[in-house]
Scaffold this motif. Sequence first.
Motif, PDB file in Angstrom:
ATOM      1  N   ALA A  99       0.852  -1.187   0.000  1.00 26.38           N
ATOM      2  CA  ALA A  99       0.000   0.000   0.000  1.00 26.38           C
ATOM      3  C   ALA A  99       0.887   1.236   0.000  1.00 26.38           C
ATOM      4  CB  ALA A  99      -0.921   0.008   1.207  1.00 26.38           C
ATOM      5  N   LYS A 100       0.518   2.212  -0.837  1.00 30.46           N
ATOM      6  CA  LYS A 100       1.309   3.438  -0.958  1.00 30.46           C
ATOM      7  C   LYS A 100       0.399   4.659  -0.981  1.00 30.46           C
ATOM      8  CE  LYS A 100       5.315   1.626  -3.472  1.00 30.46           C
ATOM      9  NZ  LYS A 100       6.188   1.814  -4.656  1.00 30.46           N
ATOM     10  N   ALA A 101       1.009   5.814  -0.777  1.00 28.47           N
ATOM     11  CA  ALA A 101       0.264   7.069  -0.883  1.00 28.47           C
ATOM     12  C   ALA A 101      -0.196   7.242  -2.330  1.00 28.47           C
ATOM     13  CB  ALA A 101       1.138   8.234  -0.456  1.00 28.47           C
ATOM     14  N   PRO A 102      -1.390   7.795  -2.543  1.00 31.65           N
ATOM     15  CA  PRO A 102      -1.933   7.928  -3.913  1.00 31.65           C
ATOM     16  C   PRO A 102      -0.994   8.620  -4.890  1.00 31.65           C
ATOM     17  CG  PRO A 102      -3.586   8.497  -2.287  1.00 31.65           C
ATOM     18  CD  PRO A 102      -2.313   8.304  -1.530  1.00 31.65           C
ATOM     19  N   GLY A 103      -0.269   9.609  -4.395  1.00 35.96           N
ATOM     20  CA  GLY A 103       0.626  10.346  -5.286  1.00 35.96           C
ATOM     21  C   GLY A 103       1.830   9.544  -5.734  1.00 35.96           C
ATOM     22  N   GLU A 104       2.164   8.461  -5.024  1.00 37.20           N
ATOM     23  CA  GLU A 104       3.324   7.641  -5.364  1.00 37.20           C
ATOM     24  C   GLU A 104       2.980   6.515  -6.337  1.00 37.20           C
ATOM     25  OE1 GLU A 104       5.121   6.187  -1.824  1.00 37.20           O
ATOM     26  OE2 GLU A 104       5.100   8.126  -0.810  1.00 37.20           O
ATOM     27  N   ILE A 105       1.696   6.309  -6.602  1.00 36.45           N
ATOM     28  CA  ILE A 105       1.265   5.225  -7.493  1.00 36.45           C
ATOM     29  C   ILE A 105       1.034   5.790  -8.884  1.00 36.45           C
ATOM     30  CG2 ILE A 105      -0.548   3.527  -7.929  1.00 36.45           C
ATOM     31  CD1 ILE A 105      -1.077   3.476  -4.904  1.00 36.45           C
ATOM     32  N   ARG A 106       1.670   5.159  -9.861  1.00 29.29           N
ATOM     33  CA  ARG A 106       1.509   5.629 -11.238  1.00 29.29           C
ATOM     34  C   ARG A 106       1.535   4.426 -12.181  1.00 29.29           C
ATOM     35  NH1 ARG A 106       1.763  10.602 -13.416  1.00 29.29           N
ATOM     36  NH2 ARG A 106       2.086  10.750 -15.666  1.00 29.29           N
ATOM     37  N   PHE A 107       0.514   4.287 -13.023  1.00 28.97           N
ATOM     38  CA  PHE A 107       0.485   3.179 -13.976  1.00 28.97           C
ATOM     39  C   PHE A 107      -0.570   3.454 -15.046  1.00 28.97           C
ATOM     40  CE2 PHE A 107      -2.810   2.299 -10.949  1.00 28.97           C
ATOM     41  CZ  PHE A 107      -3.782   1.550 -11.603  1.00 28.97           C
ATOM     42  N   LYS A 108      -0.577   2.608 -16.071  1.00 32.53           N
ATOM     43  CA  LYS A 108      -1.545   2.711 -17.154  1.00 32.53           C
ATOM     44  C   LYS A 108      -2.707   1.764 -16.836  1.00 32.53           C
ATOM     45  CE  LYS A 108       0.094   2.799 -21.297  1.00 32.53           C
ATOM     46  NZ  LYS A 108       0.672   2.341 -22.608  1.00 32.53           N
ATOM     47  N   PRO A 109      -3.887   2.294 -16.500  1.00 38.12           N
ATOM     48  CA  PRO A 109      -5.013   1.432 -16.113  1.00 38.12           C
ATOM     49  C   PRO A 109      -5.633   0.737 -17.323  1.00 38.12           C
ATOM     50  CG  PRO A 109      -5.709   3.715 -16.144  1.00 38.12           C
ATOM     51  CD  PRO A 109      -4.233   3.722 -16.421  1.00 38.12           C
ATOM     52  N   ASN A 111      -7.557  -0.458 -20.357  1.00 40.90           N
ATOM     53  CA  ASN A 111      -8.193   0.207 -21.510  1.00 40.90           C
ATOM     54  C   ASN A 111      -7.859   1.697 -21.624  1.00 40.90           C
ATOM     55  OD1 ASN A 111      -9.461  -2.238 -22.222  1.00 40.90           O
ATOM     56  ND2 ASN A 111     -11.188  -1.804 -20.840  1.00 40.90           N
ATOM     57  N   GLN A 112      -6.752   2.120 -21.022  1.00 44.72           N
ATOM     58  CA  GLN A 112      -6.295   3.507 -21.157  1.00 44.72           C
ATOM     59  C   GLN A 112      -4.958   3.532 -21.896  1.00 44.72           C
ATOM     60  OE1 GLN A 112      -7.928   6.318 -20.286  1.00 44.72           O
ATOM     61  NE2 GLN A 112      -9.690   5.189 -19.470  1.00 44.72           N
ATOM     62  N   SER A 113      -4.679   4.617 -22.610  1.00 42.46           N
ATOM     63  CA  SER A 113      -3.461   4.710 -23.418  1.00 42.46           C
ATOM     64  C   SER A 113      -2.347   5.489 -22.746  1.00 42.46           C
ATOM     65  CB  SER A 113      -3.790   5.364 -24.773  1.00 42.46           C
ATOM     66  OG  SER A 113      -4.362   6.656 -24.575  1.00 42.46           O
ATOM     67  N   GLN A 114      -2.618   6.089 -21.586  1.00 35.91           N
ATOM     68  CA  GLN A 114      -1.601   6.866 -20.896  1.00 35.91           C
ATOM     69  C   GLN A 114      -1.593   6.534 -19.416  1.00 35.91           C
ATOM     70  OE1 GLN A 114      -3.812  10.730 -21.752  1.00 35.91           O
ATOM     71  NE2 GLN A 114      -3.017  11.189 -19.697  1.00 35.91           N
ATOM     72  N   GLU A 115      -0.489   6.923 -18.767  1.00 38.02           N
ATOM     73  CA  GLU A 115      -0.352   6.648 -17.338  1.00 38.02           C
ATOM     74  C   GLU A 115      -1.028   7.734 -16.514  1.00 38.02           C
ATOM     75  OE1 GLU A 115       3.731   6.190 -16.350  1.00 38.02           O
ATOM     76  OE2 GLU A 115       3.826   4.111 -17.097  1.00 38.02           O
ATOM     77  N   PHE A 116      -1.504   7.322 -15.329  1.00 41.05           N
ATOM     78  CA  PHE A 116      -2.126   8.246 -14.375  1.00 41.05           C
ATOM     79  C   PHE A 116      -1.602   7.934 -12.986  1.00 41.05           C
ATOM     80  CE2 PHE A 116      -5.139   7.810 -17.838  1.00 41.05           C
ATOM     81  CZ  PHE A 116      -5.647   9.090 -18.029  1.00 41.05           C
ATOM     82  N   THR A 117      -1.594   8.946 -12.130  1.00 43.92           N
ATOM     83  CA  THR A 117      -1.370   8.669 -10.708  1.00 43.92           C
ATOM     84  C   THR A 117      -2.695   8.189 -10.120  1.00 43.92           C
ATOM     85  OG1 THR A 117      -1.969  10.898  -9.985  1.00 43.92           O
ATOM     86  CG2 THR A 117       0.354  10.513 -10.570  1.00 43.92           C
ATOM     87  N   ALA A 118      -2.639   7.578  -8.931  1.00 39.23           N
ATOM     88  CA  ALA A 118      -3.862   7.100  -8.293  1.00 39.23           C
ATOM     89  C   ALA A 118      -4.809   8.256  -7.998  1.00 39.23           C
ATOM     90  CB  ALA A 118      -3.515   6.349  -7.006  1.00 39.23           C
ATOM     91  N   THR A 119      -4.250   9.411  -7.635  1.00 45.36           N
ATOM     92  CA  THR A 119      -5.075  10.594  -7.365  1.00 45.36           C
ATOM     93  C   THR A 119      -5.826  11.020  -8.626  1.00 45.36           C
ATOM     94  OG1 THR A 119      -3.454  11.324  -5.721  1.00 45.36           O
ATOM     95  CG2 THR A 119      -5.074  12.943  -6.472  1.00 45.36           C
TER      96      THR A 119
END
Length: 512
Positions: A99-109, A111-119
């Motif tokens: 488990a991490k802080a939302p701002g530290e999580i980044r990935f491509k979810p 059916n999406q073409s770009q990466e996003f942070t959890a926030t």
Amino acid sequence: MLYALNIWLFCRMEAPRYKRVSPADGGEPQRLLITEETASVRPFAVAAVLRNITFTQERYDSFIELQEKLHQNICRKRTLVAIGTHDLDTISGPFTYTAKAPGEIRFKPLNQSQEFTATELMSLYKSDSHLRHYLHIIENEPLYPIIYDSNGIVLSMPPIINGNHSKISLNTKNVFIECTATDLTKAKITLDMIVTMFSEYCEQPFTVEEAEVVYPDGRMCVYPELAYRTETLSGEFINKKVGINESAESIAQLLTRMCLRSEVSGEDGQIQVEIPPTRSDVIHACDIMEDAAIAYGFNNIVRSTPRTYTVANQLPVNKLTELLRQDLAAAGFTEALTFALCSQEDIADKLRKNMAEIGAVHISNPKTAEFQVARTCLLPGLLKTVAANRKMPLPLKLFEISDVVLKDETKDVGARNNRRLCAIYYNKSPGFEVIHGLLDRVMQLLDVKPGRDQGYHIQAAEDSTFFPGRCAEIFSSGKSIGHLGVLHPDVISRFELTMPCSAIEIDIEPFL
């Protein structure tokens, strides 16, 4: 489904036996490591592998639909369990669940073409018709659960969305399944359910490759469990409960057709029933009896007259309640029916009480702040009713005769219902004499005469809900049954009222 139909209709084959196997190449099982950071959000996880599976479009659609069905029912809209399915050939273990802080999580979810942070994802999915319903589960948590593979690739951010990198497709051959949860039992049931349903399409049908889950304390568990268990019951029990007359052998055959392998043991008609991992709903002999009835056919059960002759009769407490309702209405009071659930504030702060001292039954997962506990008194409901009808002509005279719920350690469920009578008088003047007169009328109807020994009487008392010096405790046959008096101004204002109000609340069960 095809196997079940063949077993039921034609008895061409036996119910499948599900097996947990080690990796075919003799290597180490896939491993999921859980870190201690997950303890505050979703502390449990289970995992398994479906090896060499063959998907068609129909099977693939069914696989996705099964996950959604499980998410909605046994997983309780992902609050208890969240399922993640991944193409194992695109990722590499061991996997880490942390488990991490939302701002530290980044990935491509997914059916999406770009990466996003959890926030950013939480903002993005607020308008998503499907995923927005699950955001609240972790939205206000300081840490979000996340699963990585050994290369740092994100598999999923449960219970919201999987990563796009490990998305399964029609070409997927090996599926890694992980279930994160707040309830370990539900997680194991969910995992067993999904792997047993689709192990049929593996190269070795009905086999599931094991996976290891390592907890923060070093404890290691192997999943899926795929546990079988045996229940014993008699043919006589089923015949009696269902209303049929079949031999134990016939009943065993009926249960076997329902995929519950059964056989008769001994001469006393005892039936040994094997419960497979697909039937987590079978928890008692009555569940097995129901399956026997289904297999026999409800329409084939002969109608019969019950051996016992009984006449229904009204419960004494309900009969007394109905009689009192009629006369209280005749006395000029209007009946109100309020919710049995209320907020903690209603029965504590608004009545100037301490919540810690109230034996209230709490709802473990309240959906709204209005329904947090079972009511311990009727007064808050009537005061809220008055507040909602302030524009009506004065005076407002309301009553309710209903149950409250009180904690009681002597009961099997730890609580009991208690029938109460409550009435209030709301006007420009307190109207204590009106409430006192109502008490006298109720006691007259109950044939209880004034007196300190076998009758009823009131005496001055102090109660934080009532105005000092304007409260009395009511006694009947020497036992306290309730209070009456003028409500404290703070209570009036906390319910958004402006006029004086007097009230009475008594327990009517001693008069039965």
